[in-house]
Design a protein around this motif. Structure first.
Motif, PDB file in Angstrom:
ATOM      1  N   LEU A   1      -8.658  -0.078  -2.208  1.00  0.00           N
ATOM      2  CA  LEU A   1      -9.055  -0.355  -0.822  1.00  0.00           C
ATOM      3  C   LEU A   1      -8.359   0.711   0.019  1.00  0.00           C
TER       4      LEU A   1
ATOM      5  N   MET B   1      -3.756  -4.217  10.212  1.00  0.00           N
ATOM      6  CA  MET B   1      -3.894  -2.763  10.120  1.00  0.00           C
ATOM      7  C   MET B   1      -4.470  -2.186  11.416  1.00  0.00           C
TER       8      MET B   1
ATOM      9  N   PHE C   1      -7.592   2.309   3.833  1.00  0.00           N
ATOM     10  CA  PHE C   1      -7.618   2.238   5.291  1.00  0.00           C
ATOM     11  C   PHE C   1      -7.361   3.645   5.818  1.00  0.00           C
TER      12      PHE C   1
ATOM     13  N   VAL D   1     -12.337   1.674   7.084  1.00  0.00           N
ATOM     14  CA  VAL D   1     -12.002   1.007   5.828  1.00  0.00           C
ATOM     15  C   VAL D   1     -13.024   1.443   4.778  1.00  0.00           C
TER      16      VAL D   1
ATOM     17  N   ILE E   1     -10.544  -6.537   1.295  1.00  0.00           N
ATOM     18  CA  ILE E   1     -11.277  -6.243   2.531  1.00  0.00           C
ATOM     19  C   ILE E   1     -11.744  -7.549   3.186  1.00  0.00           C
TER      20      ILE E   1
ATOM     21  N   TYR F   1     -14.024  -0.484  11.477  1.00  0.00           N
ATOM     22  CA  TYR F   1     -13.673  -1.882  11.727  1.00  0.00           C
ATOM     23  C   TYR F   1     -13.345  -2.049  13.207  1.00  0.00           C
TER      24      TYR F   1
ATOM     25  N   LEU G   1      -6.850  -7.030   7.814  1.00  0.00           N
ATOM     26  CA  LEU G   1      -7.585  -6.032   8.589  1.00  0.00           C
ATOM     27  C   LEU G   1      -7.100  -5.988  10.038  1.00  0.00           C
TER      28      LEU G   1
ATOM     29  N   TYR H   1       0.836  -1.198   0.000  1.00  0.00           N
ATOM     30  CA  TYR H   1       0.000   0.000   0.000  1.00  0.00           C
ATOM     31  C   TYR H   1       0.873   1.252   0.000  1.00  0.00           C
TER      32      TYR H   1
ATOM     33  N   LEU I   1      -9.779   2.614  13.346  1.00  0.00           N
ATOM     34  CA  LEU I   1      -9.538   2.168  11.971  1.00  0.00           C
ATOM     35  C   LEU I   1     -10.838   2.186  11.169  1.00  0.00           C
TER      36      LEU I   1
ATOM     37  N   LEU J   1     -17.445  -5.019  10.201  1.00  0.00           N
ATOM     38  CA  LEU J   1     -17.411  -3.785   9.408  1.00  0.00           C
ATOM     39  C   LEU J   1     -18.777  -3.133   9.511  1.00  0.00           C
TER      40      LEU J   1
ATOM     41  N   PRO K   1     -17.932   4.731   4.133  1.00  0.00           N
ATOM     42  CA  PRO K   1     -16.836   3.970   4.755  1.00  0.00           C
ATOM     43  C   PRO K   1     -17.390   3.060   5.866  1.00  0.00           C
TER      44      PRO K   1
ATOM     45  N   THR L   1     -13.615   9.264  -0.063  1.00  0.00           N
ATOM     46  CA  THR L   1     -14.411   8.104  -0.479  1.00  0.00           C
ATOM     47  C   THR L   1     -15.426   8.499  -1.548  1.00  0.00           C
TER      48      THR L   1
END
Length: 269
Positions: free
Chosen positions: A214, A196, A216, A206, A187, A250, A193, A163, A204, A255, A247, A232
């Protein structure tokens, strides 16, 4: 240069894709041009004004791209695809809940629920393109929904998760954009996940605004929510296959889609 009209564009496309096995038709009312297989009637419809707009911007290169995509799509439609022996080419793909659950031919696509905003479909990777897996393909192999999900989940976990990082107003944003068709699918890699989340300083979030990214967000102050919301929405508007502009937060291995309200912590949907 004379002005490009729908009739001229139709003729240009027709000349390029002419094959005895194809049948073409022009719908003057809708300004569309259809190319389909003579034997099955499967095919695709092209909206001519859209092609003309691209042609005016990019010239012949736009028609070159269209020709390649049309011929590739028609080729895939006419092939019989077997899943056995192709297990390593099966991946999950994320789609909006508004995405059709049947093929144009009326076969039910294989999918599972994911969040309030998203569903998981399954794709057979064919190199330059892929085909979404439908129930007749599963029945032909005698495979269950659980088995295809297991295969696809294993394959998505094997993808690289590189990333790029960007820090805005003391909030950290990470972008996965490998352009392999499965950026948003990552995801579904719970280990990624969790990794992260373990490294996040704040909360966090996502996002999967479209198939090819994707995001984060390590949210460390109120401004972070606003930046993520704008980011987004921008990605969602520009995406080739949009998924959702909302979004997710998480936490606890779930989610949760959220509306982001300016200067406030998001509200759960």
């Amino acid at each position: 240069m004379s002005k490009m009209t729908s009739i001229k564009m139709k003729k240009m496309i027709e000349d390029r894709i002419a094959r005895p096995e194809f049948r073409t038709s022009y719908n003057r009312d809708k300004d569309t041009f259809r190319i389909e297989w003579q034997d099955t009637g499967q095919g695709m419809t092209i909206t001519l004004p859209n092609v003309i707009a691209k042609y005016n911007e990019r010239g012949e290169a736009a028609v070159d791209d269209l020709e390649e995509h049309v011929l590739e799509a028609l080729r895939i439609m006419h092939e019989t695809h077997e899943l056995s022996g192709m297990e390593k080419q099966i991946y999950p793909v994320i789609r909006a809940t508004s995405f059709p659950t049947e093929t144009n031919a009326g076969s039910k696509l294989v999918y599972k629920e994911h969040t309030a905003e998203t569903r998981v479909f399954y794709a057979l990777d064919l190199g330059k393109s892929y085909r979404l897996i439908d129930e007749p393909m599963l029945e032909q192999e005698g495979w269950s929904y659980g088995w295809i999900d297991e295969i696809a989940s294993f394959n998505v976990r094997s993808l690289a998760n590189d990333y790029k990082k960007d820090t805005v107003a003391e909030n950290d944003f990470y972008f996965v954009a490998k352009q392999d068709g499965y950026d948003a699918s990552r995801i579904l890699n719970e280990a990624f996940l969790e990794e992260m989340l373990a490294n996040a300083k704040g909360e966090l979030a996502v996002a999967v605004p479209h198939q090819d990214v994707l995001i984060f967000a390590d949210i460390q102050n109120k401004a972070g929510y606003d930046i993520l919301a704008q980011m987004t929405m921008k990605f969602f508007a520009e995406g080739r296959i949009p998924i959702t502009s909302l979004p997710f937060i998480y936490e606890d291995k779930t989610l949760e889609p959220v509306f982001i309200l300016a200067k406030n912590r998001p509200e759960k949907k």
